[in-house]
Design an enzyme around this catalytic site. Structure first.
Site, mmCIF file in Angstrom:
data_model
loop_
_atom_site.group_PDB
_atom_site.id
_atom_site.type_symbol
_atom_site.label_atom_id
_atom_site.label_comp_id
_atom_site.label_asym_id
_atom_site.label_seq_id
_atom_site.Cartn_x
_atom_site.Cartn_y
_atom_site.Cartn_z
ATOM 1 N N TRP A 105 -26.623 55.116 -18.443
ATOM 2 C CA TRP A 105 -25.709 55.241 -17.305
ATOM 3 C C TRP A 105 -24.385 55.872 -17.697
ATOM 4 C CZ3 TRP A 105 -28.347 55.651 -13.296
ATOM 5 C CH2 TRP A 105 -29.492 54.860 -13.095
ATOM 6 N N ASP A 174 -17.865 51.512 -14.332
ATOM 7 C CA ASP A 174 -19.136 51.270 -13.634
ATOM 8 C C ASP A 174 -19.556 49.844 -13.972
ATOM 9 O OD1 ASP A 174 -21.706 51.118 -12.676
ATOM 10 O OD2 ASP A 174 -22.463 52.875 -13.759
ATOM 11 N N LYS A 198 -27.682 44.867 -7.778
ATOM 12 C CA LYS A 198 -27.956 44.153 -9.026
ATOM 13 C C LYS A 198 -27.474 42.697 -8.945
ATOM 14 C CE LYS A 198 -29.253 48.195 -10.806
ATOM 15 N NZ LYS A 198 -28.322 49.262 -11.173
HETATM 16 C C1 LIG Z 1 -28.448 50.837 -11.429
HETATM 17 C C2 LIG Z 1 -27.269 51.454 -12.082
HETATM 18 C C3 LIG Z 1 -26.756 52.688 -11.680
HETATM 19 C C4 LIG Z 1 -27.419 53.533 -10.600
HETATM 20 O O1 LIG Z 1 -27.236 52.926 -9.398
HETATM 21 P P1 LIG Z 1 -27.754 53.606 -8.017
HETATM 22 O O2 LIG Z 1 -27.200 52.655 -7.025
HETATM 23 O O3 LIG Z 1 -29.244 53.626 -8.094
HETATM 24 O O4 LIG Z 1 -27.158 54.950 -7.943
HETATM 25 C C5 LIG Z 1 -25.625 53.162 -12.294
HETATM 26 N N1 LIG Z 1 -25.028 52.475 -13.282
HETATM 27 C C6 LIG Z 1 -25.496 51.293 -13.713
HETATM 28 C C7 LIG Z 1 -24.788 50.568 -14.812
HETATM 29 C C8 LIG Z 1 -26.634 50.744 -13.119
HETATM 30 O O5 LIG Z 1 -27.101 49.563 -13.531
#
Ligand SMILES: *Cc1c(COP(=O)(O)O)cnc(C)c1O
Length: 363
Positions: A105, A174, A198
């Site tokens: 990511w 993020d 999540k």
């Molecule tokens: C799941 C995830 C993403 C991608 O998320 P989307 O909502 O599918 O765009 C980005 N960064 C992290 C750390 C993630 O766990």
């Protein structure tokens, strides 16, 4: 189907949600608060929805301790769209920003940012096979950088920053896969973001929390939906918001507040993860966690068995005990147990018990 027939769901996202929240949604589906319709059939301008929306905003603020000079935005496009939207809003063309390349990511955030601005790698985990997070002392932020982008938890690699790094630059984070599982030092950040799916609710909703000061800075914003300020001014109602995930997340937030807030969820995260890491550590090396001890994620626990055949057998037999979604990400293999906020401790314990007996039978 009733709640006793539910599985232990270790999905990495979308993932398990609290049963009381699902039951409340079910109860309200035909007739939300005597409106004669469900909330998802209502206009987003109707008073019923307005109160759901505004409570979700204020509950998020109080639960996460978001200071008044930050705006909370409910957007769409996933965390993935933020990889583009952040540089667009925070950087002018001649500014640069550092990125920690900590795994899948962090790497994607960096490569998307490079298309928009001069983004550079301030640390890379490539040499250590993305098995650890950096110490603050290893991070190289160039003079004149606008921000440092970090990924607090790498969902696929199973590594997490044990603490937010202390550096002299504003950070952008993020937090998709450890959002609201621990408290946030707001003074370190100009912006934090994450998808809801999540820790907080269904997919389709991205939460962006941004320091309002950035709106005054020059930016190369294309306008319209991509401009954070438009959403901030309209309380995220500039266009039709993702009503269903906001509604469900609102219930999850209330459930979290009632349970004791972030300190309680931080404690639960440690408890769930310890049960599994202890089982790995007490297996005499039969189960192996390929991650540096200081960087072990409390949210995504990755481990290997002695060979891939045993890993396949493990995942198949686990499902006979209602332990599901344990396959590691296709890019890394192995086993991954995602143990987010809503996963009961008993699910982690059931998995640990299964691991011990599987080793006894196959070791
Ligand atoms: C799941 C995830 C993403 C991608 O998320 P989307 O909502 O599918 O765009 C980005 N960064 C992290 C750390 C993630 O766990």
């Amino acid at each position: 189907m009733n709640s006793s027939s539910r599985v232990h769901n270790f999905s990495a996202g979308p993932c398990t949600l609290p049963v009381p929240v699902l039951e409340a949604v079910q109860n309200e589906m035909l007739n939300f608060e005597n409106s004669g319709m469900s909330i998802i059939e209502s206009s987003h301008r109707a008073p019923e929805y307005d109160s759901v929306h505004m409570s979700a905003l204020s509950d998020f603020r109080s639960l996460a301790g978001v200071p008044d000079d930050f705006a909370i935005l409910f957007l769409q496009g996933g965390a993935s769209l933020q990889f583009t939207q952040i540089p667009l809003n925070l950087l002018s063309v001649d500014e640069k920003a550092g990125y920690l390349n900590t795994g899948t990511w962090g790497g994607k955030a960096l490569s998307d940012a490079k298309l928009m601005c001069s983004a550079y790698e301030a640390w890379s985990g490539a040499d250590s096979n993305f098995s650890r997070m950096p110490d603050a002392s290893e991070i190289e932020v160039k003079e004149g950088s606008r921000f440092l982008h970090i990924t607090t938890n790498e969902t696929i690699g199973g590594i997490q920053l044990p603490k937010y790094p202390k550096i002299d630059f504003p950070m952008v984070a993020d937090m998709s896969s450890d959002f609201l599982s621990r408290s946030i030092d707001w003074e370190c950040f100009d912006l934090v973001y994450g998808g809801a799916q999540k820790n907080l609710g269904p997919s389709g909703l991205t939460i962006v929390v941004v320091r309002e000061e950035i709106f005054e800075r020059s930016s190369q914003v294309a306008g319209g939906y991509l401009d954070y300020q438009i959403h901030a001014k309209a309380d995220s109602m500039a266009n039709t918001p993702p009503m269903f995930p906001i509604y469900v997340m609102g219930k999850v937030l209330k459930w979290m507040i009632e349970a004791g807030g972030l300190p309680e969820f931080e404690k639960r995260a440690h408890e769930r993860a310890s049960v599994l890491y202890d089982t790995i550590d007490n297996s005499g090396g039969w189960y192996q966690c390929p991650v540096d001890a200081n960087s072990r994620s409390l949210m995504n626990i990755v481990f290997r068995l002695p060979n891939e055949d045993l890993e396949k057998k493990f995942i198949t037999e686990a499902s006979d005990f209602d332990l599901v979604n344990l396959k590691g990400h296709r890019s890394v293999g192995g086993v991954r147990a995602s143990v987010y906020n809503a996963l009961p401790l008993e699910s982690a314990q059931s998995l640990a018990d299964f691991m011990t007996s599987f080793q006894q039978q196959n070791g």
